[in-house]
Design an enzyme around this catalytic site. Structure first.
Site, PDB file in Angstrom:
ATOM      1  N   GLU A   1     103.196 119.793  64.694  1.00  0.00           N
ATOM      2  CA  GLU A   1     102.729 120.240  63.379  1.00  0.00           C
ATOM      3  C   GLU A   1     102.787 121.763  63.262  1.00  0.00           C
ATOM      4  OE1 GLU A   1      99.970 116.662  64.391  1.00  0.00           O
ATOM      5  OE2 GLU A   1     101.192 118.137  65.447  1.00  0.00           O
TER       6      GLU A   1
ATOM      7  N   CYS B   1      95.855 115.737  66.032  1.00  0.00           N
ATOM      8  CA  CYS B   1      94.813 115.740  67.062  1.00  0.00           C
ATOM      9  C   CYS B   1      93.551 116.394  66.509  1.00  0.00           C
ATOM     10  CB  CYS B   1      95.294 116.464  68.317  1.00  0.00           C
ATOM     11  SG  CYS B   1      95.644 118.227  68.088  1.00  0.00           S
TER      12      CYS B   1
ATOM     13  N   CYS C   1      95.115 120.398  65.616  1.00  0.00           N
ATOM     14  CA  CYS C   1      95.974 120.310  64.438  1.00  0.00           C
ATOM     15  C   CYS C   1      95.183 119.874  63.202  1.00  0.00           C
ATOM     16  CB  CYS C   1      97.132 119.346  64.700  1.00  0.00           C
ATOM     17  SG  CYS C   1      98.366 120.014  65.849  1.00  0.00           S
TER      18      CYS C   1
ATOM     19  N   LYS D   1     105.326 135.105  66.973  1.00  0.00           N
ATOM     20  CA  LYS D   1     104.700 136.075  66.073  1.00  0.00           C
ATOM     21  C   LYS D   1     105.564 137.325  65.911  1.00  0.00           C
ATOM     22  CE  LYS D   1      99.757 135.056  66.840  1.00  0.00           C
ATOM     23  NZ  LYS D   1      99.791 134.100  67.942  1.00  0.00           N
TER      24      LYS D   1
ATOM     25  N   LYS E   1      98.578 142.265  58.581  1.00  0.00           N
ATOM     26  CA  LYS E   1      97.825 141.063  58.252  1.00  0.00           C
ATOM     27  C   LYS E   1      96.516 141.407  57.543  1.00  0.00           C
ATOM     28  CE  LYS E   1      97.517 137.490  60.857  1.00  0.00           C
ATOM     29  NZ  LYS E   1      97.318 136.520  61.956  1.00  0.00           N
TER      30      LYS E   1
END
Length: 497
Positions: free
Chosen positions: A89, A142, A294, A430, A465
């Site tokens: 995912e 999960c 997830c 990243k 960010k």
């Protein structure tokens, strides 16, 4: 418009046709998980003379990921060049971000056809109004969404969890809802016992009941729950009866562990074993991970969007998923609803454009051929133990190098000596996504940058960010009101340039 089976079939065909053999499970020995993002778009030749006619759409896989692993805390790197979490995912979502970056480049720089159109605010973009995205996963995420009941055997979609395994789940498996092969054998996928679990009790207002079910250690005897932390509805479930009247014979447990600061699982037998609604981290092999489950990540994306903080600089509103489709596996509609929507539904106020989405949740009847259960059903008795595939595959609908195969967070085949070099970076790490973002910035003249990027000099990944103010405001509200124990990496892991 589209069905869950159509989405699943499209993803399975894309996996078989487009993804290479490299990174896929070894036949009869390994299994993996699959996830993808599918773009849904109305066909261009539709006319308005038949309003009662179903809308015809085109469906396109725009990102895909496979994987079952995460790295431990000790292996994390401050340079941003390793994938901490390689569950399918997460790989699919990071691959989707790579696709979004490419589409922004088409719109902002090349002025070519793109999924984005100009927004109402200066130099910002928004998704074309006729497009939507569906998230597909071959298995229940999960964490919290995996805490679901097991009904009587004839209703089981897959092999039940064995008692021994449920008490000691494998620390390396993310597909924690199926029993290991040396305990119980899966039935043939076409046999009657593989009927999909239906667990969708509805109240008059259409909402599912929230209940927790447990592993009954001693047959029909009700477990002791005198000191458990259950609601009245959950206590009723301990008797072993599901809302629809079917007998609860066991529980599918998640291997994800409660985060520090949360009330932990009681570990008691029966419905009290797990506490539902809690934040959880993925298990690690000895070395604890910092990767949230997830279920938690999907819930976060359902409030903040899938684009992340960096891309929010260029967007007028987040990129949300319209639906989540799960493949054939143990599944509970009410557990999915609780995990992805219910835990955050009261978070407010949020910045303009942000909101808790009522994402549509559906399940397909189609089984992923390289899931644990499908491989188990085909495996001969003498072929040894099944193990999760160690590799992860990333695919994005981009023209240059769409594929990326990794193991242990680095491109597959990377040696210790090569770590730290440019060729030892995943394209969805990243640092590489940040590099793609900076490349997009450099292709746009500075006077056409969004205001959020022009008010101050930004250098590091962390600074970029943090400067996405509306995103950070929404994230702050979500943490304060719902996810206060969320594990955040220290700032020094985001100081790379």
């Amino acid at each position: 418009m589209w069905t869950a089976d159509e989405i699943a079939r499209l993803c399975y065909e894309h996996y078989g046709r487009t993804l290479p053999k490299q990174g896929k499970p070894e036949p009869n020995r390994e299994w993996t998980l699959l996830a993808a993002v599918v773009k849904i778009q109305p066909t261009a030749d539709q006319t308005c003379d038949r309003p009662d006619r179903p809308v015809q759409v085109t469906k396109e896989v725009v990102s895909m990921g496979t994987g079952t692993k995460c790295i431990g805390q000790s292996k994390m790197r401050k340079s941003g060049d390793i994938l901490n979490d390689s569950h399918a995912e997460v790989i699919a979502r990071r691959s989707f971000q790579r696709y979004l970056l490419h589409q922004l480049h088409l719109a902002a720089t090349l002025k070519e056809d793109s999924i984005f159109v100009p927004g109402t605010q200066r130099e910002l973009w928004k998704l074309r109004p006729d497009l939507l995205f569906v998230f597909f996963s071959s298995h229940t995420p999960c964490g919290d969404a995996s805490i679901i009941p097991m009904l009587e055997f004839e209703d089981q979609p897959c092999c039940p969890v064995s008692r021994d395994w449920a008490n000691n789940p494998s620390v390396e498996a993310s597909d924690n809802l199926e029993a290991p092969e040396d305990k119980r054998k899966c039935e043939d996928s076409d046999s009657p016992v593989t009927k999909k679990m239906r667990l969708e009790p509805r109240t008059p207002d259409g909402m599912a009941h929230h209940q927790s079910f447990g592993n009954q250690e001693s047959g029909p005897n009700s477990p002791d729950v005198s000191s458990s932390n259950l609601t009245a509805e959950e206590l009723a479930a301990v008797t072993g009866t599901a809302p629809g009247g079917a007998k609860v014979v066991d529980v599918y447990r998640t291997g994800a562990k409660c985060v520090p600061g949360e009330a932990g699982d009681s570990g008691k037998p029966g419905a009290a074993y797990h506490r539902v609604g809690l934040l959880r981290v993925k298990p690690g092999r000895g070395d604890r991970t910092c990767s949230m489950s997830c279920s938690d990540k999907l819930a976060r994306w359902n409030v903040l969007g899938c684009q992340g903080a960096l891309l929010m600089h260029f967007l007028e509103e987040p990129i949300y998923l319209s639906a989540v489709v799960i493949g054939k596996c143990p599944f509970s509609q009410e557990a999915m609803q609780r995990a992805l929507i219910g835990r955050c539904q009261n978070v407010s106020p949020l910045p303009e454009g942000f909101g808790v989405q009522e994402v549509k949740i559906q399940q397909s009847d189609l089984l992923f051929e390289q899931s644990r259960c499908a491989v188990q059903a085909k495996k001969a008795e003498n072929q040894g133990r099944l193990v999760p595939c160690g590799a992860a595959i990333s695919w994005s609908a981009v023209p240059e190098q769409p594929l990326d195969v990794t193991a242990n967070g680095f491109p597959q085949g990377t040696t210790k000596k090569e770590i730290g070099r440019l060729q030892a970076r995943s394209r969805i790490s990243k640092v590489e996504l940040f590099r793609s973002f900076q490349k997009l910035l450099s292709s746009i003249s500075e006077d056409k940058w969004p205001d959020s990027l022009r008010v101050q000099k930004l250098v590091t990944y962390h600074e970029y960010k943090e400067a996405a103010s509306t995103y950070q405001q929404a994230w702050s509200a979500l943490r304060k009101q719902a996810f206060g124990s969320w594990i955040r990496n220290p700032p020094d892991y985001q100081q790379f340039k």
